[in-house]
Design a protein around this motif. Structure first.
Motif, PDB file in Angstrom:
ATOM      1  N   TYR A  13       0.835  -1.189   0.000  1.00 28.64           N
ATOM      2  CA  TYR A  13       0.000   0.000   0.000  1.00 28.64           C
ATOM      3  C   TYR A  13       0.881   1.254   0.000  1.00 28.64           C
ATOM      4  O   TYR A  13       1.999   1.253   0.499  1.00 28.64           O
ATOM      5  N   GLY A  14       0.316   2.332  -0.568  1.00 32.51           N
ATOM      6  CA  GLY A  14       1.067   3.570  -0.562  1.00 32.51           C
ATOM      7  C   GLY A  14       0.566   4.545  -1.608  1.00 32.51           C
ATOM      8  O   GLY A  14      -0.578   4.462  -2.078  1.00 32.51           O
ATOM      9  N   GLY A  15       1.455   5.478  -1.985  1.00 38.57           N
ATOM     10  CA  GLY A  15       1.119   6.495  -2.961  1.00 38.57           C
ATOM     11  C   GLY A  15       1.193   5.968  -4.378  1.00 38.57           C
ATOM     12  O   GLY A  15       1.426   4.767  -4.610  1.00 38.57           O
ATOM     13  N   VAL A  48      -7.917   4.122  -6.209  1.00 39.51           N
ATOM     14  CA  VAL A  48      -7.036   4.750  -5.219  1.00 39.51           C
ATOM     15  C   VAL A  48      -7.290   4.145  -3.839  1.00 39.51           C
ATOM     16  O   VAL A  48      -6.353   3.918  -3.062  1.00 39.51           O
ATOM     17  N   SER A  49      -8.558   3.868  -3.544  1.00 34.97           N
ATOM     18  CA  SER A  49      -8.885   3.243  -2.253  1.00 34.97           C
ATOM     19  C   SER A  49      -8.242   1.869  -2.117  1.00 34.97           C
ATOM     20  O   SER A  49      -7.774   1.497  -1.040  1.00 34.97           O
ATOM     21  N   ARG A  51      -5.414   1.004  -3.591  1.00 36.99           N
ATOM     22  CA  ARG A  51      -3.965   1.233  -3.502  1.00 36.99           C
ATOM     23  C   ARG A  51      -3.539   1.722  -2.121  1.00 36.99           C
ATOM     24  O   ARG A  51      -2.466   1.398  -1.631  1.00 36.99           O
ATOM     25  N   THR A  52      -4.382   2.504  -1.468  1.00 31.49           N
ATOM     26  CA  THR A  52      -4.016   3.084  -0.180  1.00 31.49           C
ATOM     27  C   THR A  52      -4.408   2.226   1.012  1.00 31.49           C
ATOM     28  O   THR A  52      -4.074   2.549   2.146  1.00 31.49           O
ATOM     29  N   ARG A  54      -7.601   1.424   1.951  1.00 33.08           N
ATOM     30  CA  ARG A  54      -8.942   1.654   2.502  1.00 33.08           C
ATOM     31  C   ARG A  54      -9.897   0.530   2.147  1.00 33.08           C
ATOM     32  O   ARG A  54     -10.888   0.295   2.840  1.00 33.08           O
ATOM     33  N   ASP A  56      -8.923  -2.710   2.029  1.00 31.68           N
ATOM     34  CA  ASP A  56      -8.077  -3.888   2.284  1.00 31.68           C
ATOM     35  C   ASP A  56      -8.877  -5.168   2.483  1.00 31.68           C
ATOM     36  O   ASP A  56      -8.361  -6.271   2.282  1.00 31.68           O
ATOM     37  N   GLN A 291      -4.130   8.357 -11.758  1.00 29.17           N
ATOM     38  CA  GLN A 291      -4.855   8.361 -10.487  1.00 29.17           C
ATOM     39  C   GLN A 291      -4.753   9.706  -9.788  1.00 29.17           C
ATOM     40  O   GLN A 291      -5.720  10.173  -9.166  1.00 29.17           O
ATOM     41  N   GLU A 292      -3.594  10.348  -9.875  1.00 25.83           N
ATOM     42  CA  GLU A 292      -3.447  11.664  -9.264  1.00 25.83           C
ATOM     43  C   GLU A 292      -4.383  12.684  -9.904  1.00 25.83           C
ATOM     44  O   GLU A 292      -4.873  13.595  -9.240  1.00 25.83           O
TER      45      GLU A 292
END
Length: 307
Positions: A13-15, A48-49, A51-52, A54, A56, A291-292
């Motif tokens: 997980y991360g940016g 994005v959720s 990847r970060t 949220r 999981d 994604q950004e």
């Protein structure tokens, strides 16, 4: 037959920097399945959720690489589904987490016939790849409301999901009230909205039958409305102090009739491309930058990866 190609995903997980390319293989693993050679993959906030972390609960072990992406369009190269013949261009809803590589950020994507439809002539593939997630979400929400005409408020009405909701609500015969920014009146009325509410609009609808909170306003709804019969949330963790009798949580993973919903939207958007709006394309190696772009201020339209 097995098809090998690259995919984009993450092992931690991360940016955006955790997104990387790794090898992938796909085959039509059972009845009612097809493999698409990807043309485009939709890029959405839910990616994005994943990847970060949220989301999981759907990710599991990332050791082999987790592939996000919930929608795509491409050509069928192998099929065990009679309705998805080899050579057809198809768009599909995908469910990351079913297997580690089930997402659509891949050169080849295995899809379920129950969540896929043939793309009709006249619908560009990049637009087709932008339909399944929001289309199935919007249609399943309206389906869950059941029969009968209501006053339905859609928050974030000019956003990616909001536009689909306005069209679906108006098509179902509801009095559709769009909550959006100044300047969106012509767009939203063209999509079927009967009334537009903005931050500068006085009065309006104090006690609508339904509020579909596509903008995830949550507690902020209490600043605008007195109550609602039903509140529909698109994020399961959003809370609503606004008085209401029924709370519905949208869950595209459990949506019934997904293939029929996608087919309905495919036909609709040929004549109404403004439901999707402008489309920005990025290469697979630019997935992090794509994604950004999702969080860019006042950005409109959709983002896709071009394979």
């Amino acid at each position: 037959m097995t098809f090998a190609g690259p995919c984009i995903g993450f092992r931690d997980y991360g940016g955006p920097e955790v997104l990387t390319e790794f090898d992938d293989e796909k085959s039509a693993s059972g009845p009612g399945r097809a493999v698409l050679r990807s043309a485009f993959s939709g890029v959405n906030p839910v990616d994005v959720s994943f990847r970060t972390g949220r989301m999981d609960a759907f990710v599991g072990d990332t050791a082999s690489g987790f592939v996000p992406g919930m929608e795509c369009a491409g050509e069928v190269v192998a099929s065990t589904a009679p309705g998805l013949p080899v050579g057809a261009v198809v768009n599909a809803l995908t469910l990351p987490g079913v297997t580690a590589h089930a997402g659509s950020y891949a050169a080849y994507v295995e899809v379920d016939a129950e969540r896929a439809a043939v793309v009709p002539a006249g619908l560009p593939a990049e637009a087709a790849a932008s339909i399944p997630l929001n289309g199935v979400t919007a249609s399943s929400i309206l389906q869950a409301l059941g029969p009968g005409s209501r006053t339905v408020v859609v928050t974030g009405a000019a956003g990616a999901l909001g536009r689909f909701l306005v069209v679906a609500s108006a098509a179902a015969g509801h009095r559709t009230v769009a909550l959006a920014r100044e300047g969106d009146d012509a767009l939203l009325r063209g999509l079927g909205a009967h009334q537009l509410l903005t931050d500068g609009t006085a009065g309006g609808v104090d006690e609508p039958d339904v509020i579909i909170d596509a903008a995830n306003l949550g507690a902020a709804l209490s600043e605008r409305f007195r109550s609602a019969e039903t509140v529909v949330r698109v994020r399961a963790d959003t809370e609503y102090p606004l008085p209401h009798r029924r709370l519905v949580t949208a869950n595209v993973r459990e949506a019934a009739g997904a293939a029929a919903h996608i087919a309905w939207w495919n036909a609709r958007i040929i004549d109404q491309p403004e439901v999707i709006g402008p489309i920005e394309c990025f290469g697979p190696g630019e997935a992090g930058r794509a994604q950004e772009r999702l969080s860019a201020s006042r950005r409109r339209g959709r983002i896709v990866l071009r394979w």
